[in-house]
Design an enzyme around this catalytic site. Structure first.
Site, PDB file in Angstrom:
ATOM      1  N   GLU A   1     109.219  75.347  16.644  1.00 15.11           N
ATOM      2  CA  GLU A   1     108.725  76.691  16.354  1.00 15.11           C
ATOM      3  C   GLU A   1     108.876  77.497  17.633  1.00 15.11           C
ATOM      4  OE1 GLU A   1     104.888  79.403  15.012  1.00 15.11           O
ATOM      5  OE2 GLU A   1     104.543  77.314  15.605  1.00 15.11           O
TER       6      GLU A   1
ATOM      7  N   ASP B   1     106.513  78.353  23.656  1.00 15.63           N
ATOM      8  CA  ASP B   1     106.112  79.711  23.999  1.00 15.63           C
ATOM      9  C   ASP B   1     105.927  79.786  25.508  1.00 15.63           C
ATOM     10  OD1 ASP B   1     104.601  82.323  24.115  1.00 15.63           O
ATOM     11  OD2 ASP B   1     104.622  82.073  21.946  1.00 15.63           O
TER      12      ASP B   1
ATOM     13  N   ASN C   1     110.532  79.542  28.651  1.00 15.25           N
ATOM     14  CA  ASN C   1     111.297  80.601  27.998  1.00 15.25           C
ATOM     15  C   ASN C   1     112.239  79.993  26.966  1.00 15.25           C
ATOM     16  OD1 ASN C   1     110.457  83.026  29.475  1.00 15.25           O
ATOM     17  ND2 ASN C   1     111.402  82.029  31.231  1.00 15.25           N
TER      18      ASN C   1
ATOM     19  N   ASP D   1     108.950  89.653  18.101  1.00 12.75           N
ATOM     20  CA  ASP D   1     109.220  91.064  18.351  1.00 12.75           C
ATOM     21  C   ASP D   1     110.601  91.374  17.771  1.00 12.75           C
ATOM     22  OD1 ASP D   1     110.040  93.531  19.504  1.00 12.75           O
ATOM     23  OD2 ASP D   1     108.768  93.178  21.256  1.00 12.75           O
TER      24      ASP D   1
ATOM     25  N   LYS E   1     115.859  97.821  19.732  1.00 15.52           N
ATOM     26  CA  LYS E   1     116.811  98.484  20.616  1.00 15.52           C
ATOM     27  C   LYS E   1     117.586  97.518  21.505  1.00 15.52           C
ATOM     28  CE  LYS E   1     114.204 102.825  20.896  1.00 15.52           C
ATOM     29  NZ  LYS E   1     113.495 103.777  21.807  1.00 15.52           N
TER      30      LYS E   1
ATOM     31  N   ASP F   1     107.173  90.280   9.542  1.00 16.60           N
ATOM     32  CA  ASP F   1     106.646  91.474   8.895  1.00 16.60           C
ATOM     33  C   ASP F   1     107.634  92.620   8.950  1.00 16.60           C
ATOM     34  OD1 ASP F   1     105.752  93.445  11.385  1.00 16.60           O
ATOM     35  OD2 ASP F   1     105.836  91.328  11.866  1.00 16.60           O
TER      36      ASP F   1
ATOM     37  N   THR G   1     100.195  82.344  10.334  1.00 20.92           N
ATOM     38  CA  THR G   1      99.911  82.551  11.747  1.00 20.92           C
ATOM     39  C   THR G   1      98.867  83.653  11.897  1.00 20.92           C
ATOM     40  OG1 THR G   1     101.497  84.321  12.196  1.00 20.92           O
ATOM     41  CG2 THR G   1     102.351  82.048  12.207  1.00 20.92           C
TER      42      THR G   1
ATOM     43  N   TYR H   1      99.174  86.404  13.497  1.00 19.57           N
ATOM     44  CA  TYR H   1      99.777  87.718  13.280  1.00 19.57           C
ATOM     45  C   TYR H   1     100.114  87.934  11.816  1.00 19.57           C
ATOM     46  CZ  TYR H   1      99.928  88.067  18.311  1.00 19.57           C
ATOM     47  OH  TYR H   1      99.567  88.127  19.630  1.00 19.57           O
ATOM     48  N   GLU H   2     100.507  86.881  11.129  1.00 25.43           N
ATOM     49  CA  GLU H   2     100.802  87.021   9.700  1.00 25.43           C
ATOM     50  C   GLU H   2      99.581  87.524   8.953  1.00 25.43           C
ATOM     51  OE1 GLU H   2     102.644  84.373   6.001  1.00 25.43           O
ATOM     52  OE2 GLU H   2     102.314  83.458   7.969  1.00 25.43           O
TER      53      GLU H   2
END
Length: 261
Positions: A51, A76, A103, A125, A129, A159, A202, A204-205
């Site tokens: 993950e 992470d 990283n 994220d 851009k 999302d 998660t 954030y989910e």
């Protein structure tokens, strides 16, 4: 640095299934488990699944609970977040979990070619851009090919309408075999309500769901040796029209301006 973070970092240091290797150490020593994860750490021949950008590790831990015959590794750079999942794995004595604080760009220093069976990318994220930083760009697909088995599976939950559309375009343009795809995971009648795709969420989910946003999902096979190209027209995709949470204040999509995360 706050005392709470220092305490978490100290706890992580004491967890034998959490690996924190700064670049300088990797460059001088290498990583001792590279190519030997199954033999020397998990002590089995089960598939290894990563993950990426695991955050608090909910998906890593949730999948490990549900699939005892698969080994899961969360990756992470933010140790204070990773501590949450690592603590759960420790307290539940899950034998098929590990975490690496590093990283994502350094994947090939931790895993040998073909050592990984599948990759999960959960709520990254969208980097609207900066295609070179986008975790589903062809740049990162090349990186994943350096560690994943030929035809290994890449999964994205997001999302972001932008990232979902871009990833679909990228996969289709490069003729990847798409195994599953939906623009509204939690309301898709083809996916049972008790399926892990829906039940493992998660941090954030859940926040996105609480804001009334739909969750996108795509899964595809990553071929070993085809040339990869960025999809034409991707730069014209509409950018997301909402922002991430601001500190101390939850913003709803209808109140946002058209500024990227």
């Amino acid at each position: 640095m706050g005392k709470n973070k220092l305490k978490k970092f100290s706890e992580l240091e004491g967890m034998e299934f959490v690996f924190q290797y700064p670049y300088s150490r990797l460059a001088s020593e290498g990583f001792p488990l590279r190519g030997r994860w199954n033999e020397e750490f998990f002590h089995n021949s089960n598939p290894i699944v990563l993950e990426l950008g695991c955050g608090k590790g909910e998906y890593t831990v949730g999948l490990a609970r549900a699939n005892a015959d698969v080994n899961y590794i969360g990756i992470d750079i933010k140790g204070a977040r990773m501590w949450t999942g690592a603590r759960q794995a420790r307290d539940e004595a899950l034998p098929n979990v590990a975490f690496i604080r590093t990283n994502i760009e350094l994947l090939s220093r931790f895993f040998a070619p073909g050592e990984v069976s599948a990759i999960w990318i959960t709520f990254p994220d969208p980097q609207m851009k900066k295609v070179r930083k986008r975790l589903t760009s062809t740049t990162f697909m090349e990186l994943y090919r350096s560690v994943i088995t030929p035809g290994g599976i890449v999964n994205l939950k997001s999302d972001s309408p932008f990232l979902s559309a871009y990833t679909s375009m990228m996969a289709e343009h490069n003729c990847f075999e798409i195994l599953g795809r939906t623009d509204d995971l939690h309301n898709d009648p083809a996916i049972p309500s008790d399926h892990p795709l829906r039940t493992i969420r998660t941090h954030y989910e859940q926040q996105w769901l609480d804001r009334g946003l739909s969750i996108k999902y795509i899964s595809f096979r990553l071929p070993a040796d085809s040339s990869l190209e960025e999809p034409p027209g991707a730069e014209d995709l509409e950018h997301d029209t909402y922002r991430s949470y601001s500190r101390g204040y939850i913003q709803m999509p209808q109140l946002m301006d058209d500024t990227e995360d």
